[in-house]
Design an enzyme around this catalytic site. Structure first.
Site, mmCIF file in Angstrom:
data_model
loop_
_atom_site.group_PDB
_atom_site.id
_atom_site.type_symbol
_atom_site.label_atom_id
_atom_site.label_comp_id
_atom_site.label_asym_id
_atom_site.label_seq_id
_atom_site.Cartn_x
_atom_site.Cartn_y
_atom_site.Cartn_z
ATOM 1 N N SER A 102 0.834 -1.193 0.000
ATOM 2 C CA SER A 102 0.000 0.000 0.000
ATOM 3 C C SER A 102 0.878 1.256 0.000
ATOM 4 C CB SER A 102 -0.964 -0.039 1.190
ATOM 5 O OG SER A 102 -2.000 0.899 1.040
ATOM 6 N N ASP B 77 -9.019 -5.191 -5.587
ATOM 7 C CA ASP B 77 -8.551 -4.135 -4.679
ATOM 8 C C ASP B 77 -9.480 -2.931 -4.803
ATOM 9 O OD1 ASP B 77 -7.149 -2.007 -3.399
ATOM 10 O OD2 ASP B 77 -5.260 -3.072 -3.712
ATOM 11 N N HIS C 14 -7.374 -5.520 -1.181
ATOM 12 C CA HIS C 14 -6.221 -4.808 -0.678
ATOM 13 C C HIS C 14 -5.702 -5.518 0.578
ATOM 14 C CE1 HIS C 14 -3.907 -1.096 -0.910
ATOM 15 N NE2 HIS C 14 -4.038 -0.927 0.398
#
Length: 420
Positions: free
Chosen positions: A249, A345, A378
């Site tokens: 991330s 995601d 994610h």
């Protein structure tokens, strides 16, 4: 008077949560945040949700919650929920080939024997460490300070029996958290425990975060950590000449940027001459573009950066945003990259990873492997789920291949020609 029971409402909430785990229900605007918050653990820990839901349904059925028409509908919702959770887990387990095919496509069909030549034997049999296995490998004395700021602390992961006179390969782990959290614990534990068991030295850092600190404090701290590693990691048995970097991330963004701006003086105040180079980079579900305003979630993302991270208007300081974007820092001498991203995601859409990989492959003379994982949300590598294990294994194979190619006659040029 007892609390009013709402079996139908409860079952409906469970069903919506499971459906969101199958496919995120929010892909535009701020709905992506709750879609991720609820879908992330569900998509990686479906067996736990399934077991809890079944046991709770047994308990509620025993007390008569499923009597009557609303109760029967609630039970039907529960059955559908369980089927969806089983589907989620089955897809999780079935994702392994996508990691392997990415490495073959990026490194060549014959990459596996090369990587295996650089893999030391595992100390003990067993599964890869879960998200909570830190204490098996990290001694309290190995928590160090790498810079002058309060946040500049790091955990050093190493096997207790690893020789301090050796030259083990080194990995720097940069945590995610939207440039506003940056906690080194408990991120990437499956990866760190797996590599530590294989004889690597891993350094997991914290760094200054927003809104208290503004950009570029984040990348400066990553660079400072790299400089500390180069100067000190030999004391822990690590090889300062073989340092790789990874992160997810926001950590994926910082990983890519650090790898593409090696020894860049603008991000190394007061340590301009320090060596901050890396031999390989593994960004996972990262942000690679800080300046585009068109596309899913882009206006909200730019607004977030302006308000909390950079704290400068993009219209007034566009170069700051462009310089902070890994996709604008591509050079032919970029190190080998292994980029991973989930198709589902909801925080960072997968087209952003595809665009970065395509641009990097056009410029870089080093191999670029790309794993696009179907149905993955994610942060799919956080837990000790099957996908978390596959991620750790694939990253280790990639880094072992890089290590082998640097210590043998097998070179990157050969690998790229094999890929072509």
């Amino acid at each position: 008077m007892g609390r009013k029971r709402r079996p139908l409402l409860r079952a409906a909430v469970e069903l919506v949560n499971a459906a969101n785990g199958v496919r995120p229900l929010g892909r535009q605007g701020y709905l992506t945040i709750p879609a991720f918050a609820f879908g992330w653990p569900t998509s990686e820990m479906a067996p736990l949700y399934l077991a809890g839901s079944v046991l709770d349904a047994v308990r509620r059925g025993w007390r008569g919650d499923f009597a009557g028409r609303p109760g029967r509908i609630a039970l039907l919702f529960n059955v559908i929920t369980w089927a969806l959770l089983m589907l989620i887990h089955r897809r999780n387990v079935a994702s392994k080939p996508y990691f392997e095919s990415a490495l073959r496509d990026g490194l060549g069909e014959d990459y596996a024997p090369v990587a295996a030549a650089s893999q030391p034997a595992r100390r003990r049999a067993g599964v890869i460490g879960t998200s909570w296995s830190r204490r098996r490998y990290v001694e309290k004395a190995n928590t160090v300070r790498y810079g002058p700021h309060r946040a500049n602390t790091a955990d050093i992961w190493r096997r207790h029996d690893l020789s301090r006179d050796g030259r083990a390969p080194v990995l720097l782990q940069v945590p995610g958290g939207a440039w506003a959290i940056g906690m080194r614990r408990p991120q990437a534990y499956p990866l760190l425990s797996h590599l530590a068991e294989r004889g690597w030295v891993c350094v997991s850092i914290g760094y200054r975060v927003s809104p208290r600190h503004s950009w570029p404090a984040h990348i400066v701290d990553v660079k400072r950590a790299l400089a500390w590693i180069k100067e000190n990691i030999a004391d822990y048995g690590g090889d300062p000449d073989f340092v790789c970097i990874t992160g997810g991330s926001a950590g994926g963004h910082l990983t890519a940027l650090a790898a593409l701006t090696q020894n860049d003086r603008q991000y190394q105040p007061d340590f301009e001459d320090a060596d901050t180079s890396v031999v390989a980079a593994v960004p996972v579900y990262g942000r690679y573009d800080w300046f585009s305003t068109e596309g899913a979630g882009r206006p909200e993302f730019i607004a977030f950066l302006q308000r909390l991270v950079v704290k400068k208007r993009y219209a007034d300081h566009p170069q700051v945003y462009r310089d902070a974007s890994p996709i604008t820092q591509l050079t032919p001498d970029a190190p080998p990259f292994f980029v991973l991203h989930g198709v589902d995601d909801s925080i960072i859409p997968v087209p952003e990873a595809r665009a970065f990989v395509e641009a990097l492959r056009e410029v870089s003379e080093s191999p670029v492997a790309y794993a696009e994982i179907p149905h993955a949300q994610h942060a799919f590598d956080f837990f000790g789920s099957p996908r978390g294990h596959y991620t750790a294994e694939a990253i280790e194979r990639f880094l072992s291949w890089v290590h082998a190619t640097r210590t043998s006659s097998v070179g990157f040029t050969h690998a790229k020609s094999t890929e072509a």
